[in-house]
Write an enzyme that holds these catalytic residues in place. Structure first.
Site, PDB file in Angstrom:
ATOM      1  N   LYS A  22       0.838  -1.215   0.000  1.00 13.46           N
ATOM      2  CA  LYS A  22       0.000   0.000   0.000  1.00 13.46           C
ATOM      3  C   LYS A  22       0.870   1.261   0.000  1.00 13.46           C
ATOM      4  O   LYS A  22       0.630   2.182  -0.787  1.00 13.46           O
ATOM      5  CB  LYS A  22      -0.902  -0.004   1.249  1.00 13.46           C
ATOM      6  N   ASN A  23       1.860   1.297   0.884  1.00 13.45           N
ATOM      7  CA  ASN A  23       2.625   2.544   1.043  1.00 13.45           C
ATOM      8  C   ASN A  23       3.635   2.790  -0.073  1.00 13.45           C
ATOM      9  O   ASN A  23       4.282   3.847  -0.111  1.00 13.45           O
ATOM     10  CB  ASN A  23       3.295   2.592   2.417  1.00 13.45           C
ATOM     11  N   ARG A  92      -4.706  10.694   4.722  1.00 11.22           N
ATOM     12  CA  ARG A  92      -3.641  11.694   4.841  1.00 11.22           C
ATOM     13  C   ARG A  92      -2.662  11.624   3.676  1.00 11.22           C
ATOM     14  O   ARG A  92      -2.039  12.619   3.326  1.00 11.22           O
ATOM     15  CB  ARG A  92      -2.874  11.501   6.144  1.00 11.22           C
ATOM     16  N   CYS A 116      -5.385  13.117  13.623  1.00 12.89           N
ATOM     17  CA  CYS A 116      -5.200  11.704  13.284  1.00 12.89           C
ATOM     18  C   CYS A 116      -5.122  10.916  14.584  1.00 12.89           C
ATOM     19  O   CYS A 116      -4.561  11.397  15.565  1.00 12.89           O
ATOM     20  CB  CYS A 116      -3.905  11.551  12.490  1.00 12.89           C
ATOM     21  N   ARG A 121       0.926  14.492  13.524  1.00  9.27           N
ATOM     22  CA  ARG A 121       1.324  14.329  12.117  1.00  9.27           C
ATOM     23  C   ARG A 121       1.320  15.622  11.289  1.00  9.27           C
ATOM     24  O   ARG A 121       0.580  15.752  10.312  1.00  9.27           O
ATOM     25  CB  ARG A 121       0.453  13.260  11.442  1.00  9.27           C
ATOM     26  N   ASP A 304       4.616   0.564  12.041  1.00  7.55           N
ATOM     27  CA  ASP A 304       3.427  -0.076  11.472  1.00  7.55           C
ATOM     28  C   ASP A 304       3.267  -1.534  11.911  1.00  7.55           C
ATOM     29  O   ASP A 304       2.277  -2.178  11.563  1.00  7.55           O
ATOM     30  CB  ASP A 304       3.455   0.009   9.936  1.00  7.55           C
ATOM     31  N   ARG A 396      -8.573  -0.244   5.024  1.00  5.24           N
ATOM     32  CA  ARG A 396      -7.768   0.809   4.382  1.00  5.24           C
ATOM     33  C   ARG A 396      -6.458   0.236   3.845  1.00  5.24           C
ATOM     34  O   ARG A 396      -5.902   0.772   2.883  1.00  5.24           O
ATOM     35  CB  ARG A 396      -7.429   1.917   5.387  1.00  5.24           C
TER      36      ARG A 396
HETATM   37  N1  EPU Z   1       6.718  14.688  10.928  1.00  4.32           N
HETATM   38  C1  EPU Z   1       6.902  16.015  11.217  1.00  4.32           C
HETATM   39  N2  EPU Z   1       6.815  16.922  10.191  1.00  4.32           N
HETATM   40  C2  EPU Z   1       6.566  16.541   8.912  1.00  4.32           C
HETATM   41  C3  EPU Z   1       6.378  15.184   8.627  1.00  4.32           C
HETATM   42  C4  EPU Z   1       6.472  14.258   9.658  1.00  4.32           C
HETATM   43  O1  EPU Z   1       7.121  16.388  12.367  1.00  4.32           O
HETATM   44  O2  EPU Z   1       6.495  17.417   8.041  1.00  4.32           O
HETATM   45  C5  EPU Z   1       6.795  13.684  12.017  1.00  4.32           C
HETATM   46  C6  EPU Z   1       5.439  12.992  12.231  1.00  4.32           C
HETATM   47  O3  EPU Z   1       4.600  13.743  13.063  1.00  4.32           O
HETATM   48  C7  EPU Z   1       5.842  11.677  12.852  1.00  4.32           C
HETATM   49  C8  EPU Z   1       7.184  11.371  12.159  1.00  4.32           C
HETATM   50  O4  EPU Z   1       7.648  12.625  11.634  1.00  4.32           O
HETATM   51  O5  EPU Z   1       6.047  11.829  14.225  1.00  4.32           O
HETATM   52  C9  EPU Z   1       7.120  10.352  11.052  1.00  4.32           C
HETATM   53  O6  EPU Z   1       6.150  10.717  10.105  1.00  4.32           O
HETATM   54  P1  EPU Z   1       6.286  10.424   8.553  1.00  4.32           P
HETATM   55  O7  EPU Z   1       6.114  11.704   7.831  1.00  4.32           O
HETATM   56  O8  EPU Z   1       7.510   9.625   8.277  1.00  4.32           O
HETATM   57  O9  EPU Z   1       4.997   9.516   8.314  1.00  4.32           O
HETATM   58  P2  EPU Z   1       4.075   9.593   7.046  1.00  4.32           P
HETATM   59  O10 EPU Z   1       4.897   9.841   5.853  1.00  4.32           O
HETATM   60  O11 EPU Z   1       2.915  10.472   7.317  1.00  4.32           O
HETATM   61  C10 EPU Z   1       4.293   7.053   6.428  1.00  4.32           C
HETATM   62  C11 EPU Z   1       3.342   5.906   6.234  1.00  4.32           C
HETATM   63  C12 EPU Z   1       2.764   5.501   7.586  1.00  4.32           C
HETATM   64  C13 EPU Z   1       3.933   5.088   8.493  1.00  4.32           C
HETATM   65  C14 EPU Z   1       4.935   6.247   8.615  1.00  4.32           C
HETATM   66  C15 EPU Z   1       6.171   5.903   9.415  1.00  4.32           C
HETATM   67  C16 EPU Z   1       2.528   6.241   4.002  1.00  4.32           C
HETATM   68  C17 EPU Z   1       1.399   6.605   3.118  1.00  4.32           C
HETATM   69  N3  EPU Z   1       2.296   6.297   5.319  1.00  4.32           N
HETATM   70  O12 EPU Z   1       3.508   8.106   6.994  1.00  4.32           O
HETATM   71  O13 EPU Z   1       1.929   4.380   7.353  1.00  4.32           O
HETATM   72  O14 EPU Z   1       3.450   4.754   9.764  1.00  4.32           O
HETATM   73  O15 EPU Z   1       5.355   6.664   7.290  1.00  4.32           O
HETATM   74  O16 EPU Z   1       6.826   4.820   8.881  1.00  4.32           O
HETATM   75  O17 EPU Z   1       3.588   5.876   3.539  1.00  4.32           O
HETATM   76  C18 EPU Z   1       0.157   2.908   7.814  1.00  4.32           C
HETATM   77  O18 EPU Z   1       0.387   2.357   6.724  1.00  4.32           O
HETATM   78  O19 EPU Z   1      -0.644   2.423   8.662  1.00  4.32           O
HETATM   79  C19 EPU Z   1       0.814   4.167   8.123  1.00  4.32           C
HETATM   80  C20 EPU Z   1       0.370   4.999   9.080  1.00  4.32           C
END
Ligand code: EPU
Length: 419
Positions: A22-23, A92, A116, A121, A304, A396
């Site tokens: 998915k990701n 998101r 969330c 996030r 995850d 999802r």
């Molecule tokens: N963060 C910030 N600022 C930003 C972006 C992130 O402070 O601009 C912080 C977040 O608040 C969090 C940390 O950095 O504490 C990690 O967030 P990240 O941005 O890496 O997560 P994401 O890109 O929103 C993806 C996956 C998530 C997975 C996380 C961590 C996708 C679509 N989603 O989310 O997947 O948990 O990376 O590995 O790739 C899931 O599949 O259930 C899922 C939540």
């Protein structure tokens, strides 16, 4: 709302197959926005987040045809620059439209995702990076409004290796003028898969999979065909399902390297793992043993798989410590596991899990995607019946989970809500 009912205590035996990630599929589909030409994407999992992404792309003007696991996209006529709140609030990952729209059309308007269940996030790092490439960004009326005639290559050092932030900046840099160097970026395998697809489309990217990625902007991308990588989180969930039920399960079609220290931790718990071509075989003849686990960016233990790991710890001999360092709110499954008899105390990012001989089935409620999977695993090991409600969270990101588990011996059933 559908529910899943599980009668626990049946070991899983046989072979279970992993689907597309998915990701990885989410950013790859979003990357269709970067130019015209037919993009044929195979092994796209049929889960709700991908359906939402297809809907968003259609709304923006992409022609999307889905046939089973194949999605064909054509983005010559992207007309809209706006990802609306109604869609973004349900997923998101819609933020992944920001970088491609901005770099392709010079303007993008994407709703801020809002709250969330697993943490606050923010997307500040996505915006900071795009601003360093010359974008003018305003956040008003709940929307991110970004403009740039043409983005310019820049050196960007991320404060934290955000996964979708890294993906947004890579996609934006593909069509920027000059060279962009991204430092301290996320190294998740899904980013490597996105870069492989972009490279097939004509992007010039060096260093995918490392923490420094260099992108030389090109003026346009063309169509390409790509097969999405296997889902490492689904694979890890199946490995843990085998471990918690104590059968003889082979998880096929996964890349074991991507599971890294997940497999090491499972072995530390006393589970026998044997790598086989294209997968891993899981057997257990003694009780699970307590372990210490800390979630970290890749190649660390994935957040995850944290809820699923907590289900295992709940029935392991001894006291386990689980520390969640990625998302501050990702312990919503704990009160539900308590309802099944688990002994878990949390203190900030730490959870102390005192293993008990057996969980007892109970009605429980899913709060997010991976928490739902943790509750399903707990149900597989519990005495009696567990009913997991709000399984739309599970839908999802897991494709036919109850069917796949049912085929290897789990007594699991979806109860459809009568409309
Ligand atoms: N963060 C910030 N600022 C930003 C972006 C992130 O402070 O601009 C912080 C977040 O608040 C969090 C940390 O950095 O504490 C990690 O967030 P990240 O941005 O890496 O997560 P994401 O890109 O929103 C993806 C996956 C998530 C997975 C996380 C961590 C996708 C679509 N989603 O989310 O997947 O948990 O990376 O590995 O790739 C899931 O599949 O259930 C899922 C939540």
């Amino acid at each position: 709302m559908d529910q899943i009912t599980i009668i626990g205590g049946f070991p899983l035996n046989g072979v279970v197959e992993v689907g597309g990630a998915k990701n990885a599929a989410l950013p790859i589909l979003a990357a269709s926005l970067l130019g015209g030409g037919e993009c044929i994407i195979d092994r796209v999992p049929q889960v709700r987040d991908l359906i939402t992404m297809a809907k968003l792309l259609e709304l923006l003007g992409v022609n999307v045809q889905t046939e089973g696991g194949r999605v064909v996209l054509e983005a010559s006529n992207v007309q809209s620059i706006e990802a609306p709140y109604d869609l973004v609030k349900t997923m998101r990952a819609s933020i992944l439209a920001l970088g491609p729209l901005l770099t392709r059309l010079g303007e993008a308007k994407v709703s801020l995702p809002g709250g969330c269940a697993i943490g606050s996030r923010p997307v500040n790092l996505h915006l900071k990076g795009l601003a360093m490439m010359g974008a003018e960004i305003q956040v008003e009326h709940g929307y991110i409004h970004a403009k740039a005639r043409r983005l310019k290559g820049a050196r960007i050092d991320l404060d934290f290796p955000t996964v979708t932030g890294t993906e947004n900046l890579i996609m934006a840099a593909c069509l920027a003028e000059g060279t962009t160097s991204l430092h301290h970026v996320a190294r998740e395998p899904e980013i490597g898969d996105l870069c492989a697809f972009l490279t097939k489309r004509g992007a010039k990217i060096l260093g995918a999979g490392t923490d420094t990625i260099i992108i030389e902007g090109v003026s346009e991308l063309h169509g390409a065909q790509h097969e999405v990588m296997p889902d490492r989180v689904e694979a890890g969930t199946f490995v843990m399902a085998g471990a918690i039920t104590g059968g003889d399960l082979t998880v096929k079609g996964c890349i074991t390297d991507h599971l890294g220290n997940v497999l090491t931790k499972i072995q530390e718990m006393g589970v026998e793992l044997t790598e086989c071509p294209d997968g891993v075989r899981i057997r257990r003849s003694a009780p699970l043993q307590a372990v210490e686990v800390k979630t970290l960016p890749y190649p660390g233990f994935p957040t995850d798989l944290q809820a699923q790991m907590m289900a295992l710890m709940s029935v392991a001999e001894g006291t386990s410590i689980l520390t969640e360092t990625i998302f501050e709110g990702r312990f919503l499954h704990v009160p539900e596991l308590h309802r099944m008899g688990a002994s878990i105390e949390t203190d900030g990012p730490h959870a102390v899990v005192k293993g008990i001989p057996s969980l007892t089935g109970a009605p429980v409620m899913a709060s997010d995607l991976r928490a739902s999977a943790g509750l399903v695993l707990a149900g597989l090991a519990a005495e009696g019946e567990t009913t997991v409600s709000r399984v739309y969270h599970l839908d999802r990101g897991y494709e036919r989970l109850e069917e796949k588990l049912g085929a290897v011996g789990a007594k699991v059933q979806r109860v459809r809500e009568v409309q």
